[in-house]
Design a protein around this motif. Structure first.
Motif, short mmCIF file in Angstrom:
data_model
loop_
_atom_site.label_atom_id
_atom_site.label_comp_id
_atom_site.label_asym_id
_atom_site.label_seq_id
_atom_site.Cartn_x
_atom_site.Cartn_y
_atom_site.Cartn_z
N ALA A 203 80.24 55.60 27.05
CA ALA A 203 80.78 56.96 27.14
C ALA A 203 80.71 57.48 28.56
O ALA A 203 81.65 58.14 29.04
N MET A 204 79.62 57.18 29.27
CA MET A 204 79.49 57.65 30.65
C MET A 204 80.45 56.91 31.57
O MET A 204 81.08 57.51 32.44
N ILE A 205 80.55 55.60 31.38
CA ILE A 205 81.49 54.82 32.20
C ILE A 205 82.91 55.34 32.01
O ILE A 205 83.66 55.55 32.98
N ALA A 206 83.30 55.56 30.76
CA ALA A 206 84.65 56.05 30.46
C ALA A 206 84.88 57.43 31.07
O ALA A 206 85.99 57.71 31.57
N ALA A 207 83.87 58.29 31.03
CA ALA A 207 84.02 59.64 31.58
C ALA A 207 84.22 59.60 33.09
O ALA A 207 85.07 60.32 33.65
N VAL A 208 83.45 58.75 33.77
CA VAL A 208 83.60 58.62 35.23
C VAL A 208 84.94 57.98 35.57
O VAL A 208 85.63 58.40 36.50
N ARG A 209 85.32 56.97 34.78
CA ARG A 209 86.61 56.30 35.01
C ARG A 209 87.77 57.30 34.92
O ARG A 209 88.73 57.25 35.72
N ALA A 210 87.69 58.22 33.96
CA ALA A 210 88.76 59.20 33.76
C ALA A 210 88.73 60.29 34.84
O ALA A 210 89.75 60.93 35.09
N ALA A 211 87.58 60.47 35.48
CA ALA A 211 87.42 61.58 36.42
C ALA A 211 87.86 61.25 37.84
O ALA A 211 88.20 62.16 38.61
N VAL A 212 87.87 59.96 38.20
CA VAL A 212 88.17 59.59 39.59
C VAL A 212 89.21 58.48 39.65
O VAL A 212 89.40 57.73 38.68
N ASP A 213 89.85 58.37 40.80
CA ASP A 213 90.82 57.31 41.03
C ASP A 213 90.25 56.21 41.91
O ASP A 213 90.98 55.51 42.62
N LEU A 214 88.94 56.07 41.89
CA LEU A 214 88.24 55.10 42.74
C LEU A 214 87.75 53.92 41.91
O LEU A 214 87.54 54.04 40.70
N PRO A 215 87.50 52.77 42.54
CA PRO A 215 86.84 51.67 41.83
C PRO A 215 85.46 52.10 41.36
O PRO A 215 84.72 52.75 42.10
N VAL A 216 85.12 51.74 40.14
CA VAL A 216 83.83 52.10 39.55
C VAL A 216 83.00 50.83 39.37
O VAL A 216 83.42 49.89 38.69
N ILE A 217 81.82 50.84 39.98
CA ILE A 217 80.89 49.72 39.89
C ILE A 217 79.77 50.11 38.92
O ILE A 217 79.29 51.24 38.95
N VAL A 218 79.36 49.19 38.07
CA VAL A 218 78.31 49.47 37.08
C VAL A 218 77.27 48.36 37.11
O VAL A 218 77.62 47.17 37.05
N GLY A 219 76.00 48.74 37.18
CA GLY A 219 74.92 47.75 37.18
C GLY A 219 73.71 48.25 36.43
O GLY A 219 73.59 49.42 36.09
N GLY A 220 72.79 47.32 36.16
CA GLY A 220 71.54 47.66 35.51
C GLY A 220 71.60 47.49 34.00
O GLY A 220 72.46 48.09 33.35
N GLY A 221 70.74 46.64 33.45
CA GLY A 221 70.65 46.50 32.00
C GLY A 221 71.74 45.68 31.35
O GLY A 221 71.82 45.61 30.12
N ILE A 222 72.61 45.06 32.14
CA ILE A 222 73.68 44.22 31.57
C ILE A 222 73.10 42.82 31.39
O ILE A 222 73.20 41.97 32.29
N ASN A 223 72.49 42.58 30.26
CA ASN A 223 71.78 41.31 30.04
C ASN A 223 72.37 40.47 28.91
O ASN A 223 71.71 39.59 28.36
N SER A 224 73.63 40.75 28.57
CA SER A 224 74.31 39.94 27.56
C SER A 224 75.81 40.03 27.77
O SER A 224 76.31 40.97 28.40
N GLY A 225 76.52 39.06 27.21
CA GLY A 225 77.97 39.08 27.31
C GLY A 225 78.56 40.29 26.61
O GLY A 225 79.55 40.87 27.08
N GLU A 226 77.96 40.70 25.51
CA GLU A 226 78.45 41.85 24.77
C GLU A 226 78.36 43.12 25.62
O GLU A 226 79.31 43.92 25.65
N LYS A 227 77.23 43.32 26.30
CA LYS A 227 77.07 44.51 27.12
C LYS A 227 78.03 44.48 28.31
O LYS A 227 78.56 45.52 28.73
N ALA A 228 78.26 43.30 28.86
CA ALA A 228 79.22 43.17 29.95
C ALA A 228 80.62 43.54 29.48
O ALA A 228 81.34 44.30 30.16
N TYR A 229 81.00 43.03 28.33
CA TYR A 229 82.33 43.33 27.79
C TYR A 229 82.50 44.82 27.53
O TYR A 229 83.56 45.39 27.85
N GLU A 230 81.48 45.46 26.96
CA GLU A 230 81.56 46.88 26.67
C GLU A 230 81.72 47.70 27.95
O GLU A 230 82.47 48.69 27.99
N ALA A 231 81.02 47.31 29.03
CA ALA A 231 81.15 48.02 30.30
C ALA A 231 82.56 47.86 30.87
O ALA A 231 83.16 48.82 31.37
N LEU A 232 83.10 46.65 30.80
CA LEU A 232 84.45 46.41 31.31
C LEU A 232 85.49 47.17 30.49
O LEU A 232 86.41 47.78 31.04
#
Length: 269
Positions: A203-232
């Motif tokens: 929800a936070m990633i999506a909110a930031v993605r909708a708020a800016v026209d910049l590349p969004v980098i996300v890190g921390g706690g991505i310890n599985s393929g499922e979590k990586a997919y959800e972030a992408l």
């Protein structure tokens, strides 16, 4: 604060023909996702680094980030040299303070800690670093850095003396990112921190993605393929993984495959 010696000449390292900022923006516009591995010089030994670099031949990454919040043994140059011997992957510095600047890298995330209110990490340390960066030849990537609560205190929150953004307040993160873009920052980095109990929420990633026209980098706690997919899927343009790969070497091929498959699905759509 240790004294800082300016390099006597510009970095002559062969750099990517296109600026990394241009590359990241082109990725964003095309929907291509990127995968970066964060290497902490204090934590990764020579043998572990060699094994990881060998693994990236079959499980490629798009970028290496080098640095950390607290580096007690400054070996950035040696780590970068080891990467150069085995890989042409671009290397971006992830500095913890103004002394963590190594001209043999390709670029540096010039981090402004916009989630906090400590002036040292909003502008103070930048003033100290500016003359060194001017001489270094590094590509400077102005980055809005936002710490997000991950269920535990991280090194960077302790060192910076700042509170992270509440995990369940995506609107606060969105407004913070929006202000950073208006101030002229070129990238946004949402970070749950090393050893996070949970990653930045979709929800936070999506909110930031909708708020800016910049590349969004996300890190921390991505310890599985499922979590990586959800972030992408939520809108991250780049995912960064460090501590997770140190604990589980099998995570590198898993995440590399997730990013590759995600990009192939975008092309086929």
């Amino acid at each position: 604060m240790p004294s800082i010696q300016l390099p006597t000449q510009l970095n002559t390292t062969t750099r990517p023909p296109q600026s990394l900022l241009t590359t990241l923006h082109s990725y964003r516009l095309s929907g291509r996702k990127a995968f970066a591995v964060l290497l902490d010089p204090d934590k990764i030994g020579q043998n572990a680094l060699s094994d990881l670099l060998i693994s990236t031949a079959d499980s490629p990454v798009d970028f290496f980030l080098v640095g950390g919040s607290l580096v007690s043994d400054y070996v950035h140059k040696e780590v970068i040299a080891a990467i150069r011997r085995r890989s042409h992957t671009p290397i971006i510095l992830f500095p913890g303070n103004p002394t963590h600047i190594e001209p043999s890298a390709d670029a540096i995330l010039f981090l402004s800690l916009i989630s906090g209110r400590n002036p040292e990490f909003l502008i103070g340390q930048h003033v100290i670093a500016a003359p060194l960066l001017k001489k270094s030849g590094l590509e400077v990537l102005p980055t809005g850095y936002m710490l997000v609560d991950s269920g535990t205190q991280t090194t960077v929150s302790y060192i910076s003396g700042t509170m992270p953004l509440p995990h369940d307040k995506p609107s606060v993160a969105a407004c913070t990112a929006m202000a950073g873009e208006m101030l002229g920052l070129k990238l946004m980095y949402l970070d749950a921190g090393s050893g996070a109990r949970w990653p930045v929420s979709s929800a936070m990633i999506a909110a930031v993605r909708a708020a800016v026209d910049l590349p969004v980098i996300v890190g921390g706690g991505i310890n599985s393929g499922e979590k990586a997919y959800e972030a992408l899927k939520a809108g991250a343009d780049m995912i960064v993984v460090g501590n997770g790969i140190e604990k589980n070497p099998d995570l590198l091929p898993e995440l590399s495959t997730v990013v590759r498959d995600f990009n192939q699905s975008v092309v086929q759509a």
